[in-house]
Design a protein around this motif. Sequence first.
Motif: not given
Length: 295
Positions: A41-44, A124-125, A129-130, A134-136
Motif C-alpha cells: 500500500s502507498t500513502t503520500a 505531527s508524528y 496528518v500534516s 495538528r497545529a490547528t
Amino acid sequence: MQRKAYVPGVAALLAALLAGCTGGGALGGEADDSKPGESGSTTAAAEPGKYRTLREPCSQVEPGTLDSMLPGIEEMTDEEQQEKAYKGVPTVTYDTDRRVGCRWKVESSDATHHLLVDFERVVSYDTAVSDDTRATEVYSSKAQKANLSEPSAPATDDEEQEQTESPDGDADAKPSGDTGTDGDESGKGKGGDKDKGDADDSASGGSPTEAVTPPGLEPRALEDLGDEAFLDDALTTAASATRHRTVTVVFRTSNVIVTIEYDEQPGRRTDIPDSKEMQDKAQELAGTLADKLSE
C-alpha cells in the motif's frame, strides 16, 4: 510418466501468475479491503510545517515595547537591574526546538506588570496528518477553553461616563423581574441574603459588579493576525484584595502557535486595570511577532 507430471505443474504456475496479475495489486487501484501499513500500500506523507526551528524569544520584544508594557522598567535607577529586566528570563523547557518562552516582571510605583511570550512548534508524528493540521487542532483546543463569544457593541460615551462616575455600580440592584420568592420588591426573603452578600463582597473587593469585561472587549476571535487568532481577558481578585487583569492573545502561523500573556496588578485595591489599553498593547505586540515570523 515424467511428461505427465510436468505439464500439470506448469499449468498451476501459469494459473498463479494470471491470478496475481488480476488481483488487488494491479494498476487499476488498491483493493477495497487493504489496510494502511500493509506491504504494497502507498500513502503520500503529509506535508511538514513551515517552521523547523524556533527563534530565541527574549530577543523578539523590542525595548520600546517593553517600556510601554512594563512602565516600571524606566523608573529603575540601578542600571544593572534595568539591563537585567530588559533581557527577561527564559522559561524552562525540555526541547527548545519544540517550545521556548520568555518572562518579564517589573514593579512600578503604581502597579506590577508581568509579560510572557511563548512559542510552540507543533509537529505531527502521524504521517497522514500534516503539522499544520495538528497545529490547528492544538489551537482550537486553546480557543475552546477561552469561551470565546461574539463581541458586544462598544459602550457609548454616556455609558462610559456613568461607569466612571459609579465604578462599583448599584450594589442593591437586581436583574429585572427578580423580586424574591414572595414578590417582595425590597429583595428580602429567600433571595435577599444572597444579594446582601454580593453587596458586601463588592465593598470589600471580593466579586465586584465591574469585574465584567467592558462591552465590545470580551474574549473573541481576532482578524488579520496570523492564520487564526483569539483574545481572552480576565479580571480577578488577588489574595491582597487587589484586582489584577490578564490579557491573553494567541495566534497560529502555520505550525507555530504564539501565546502572549500580559498581566497588571495595581498597588491599590481600588484601582482596576484598563481593559482596552492592555488589549491594545498585547495585540500590537502580537502583530509585531507575527510580522517577524513571516520574514
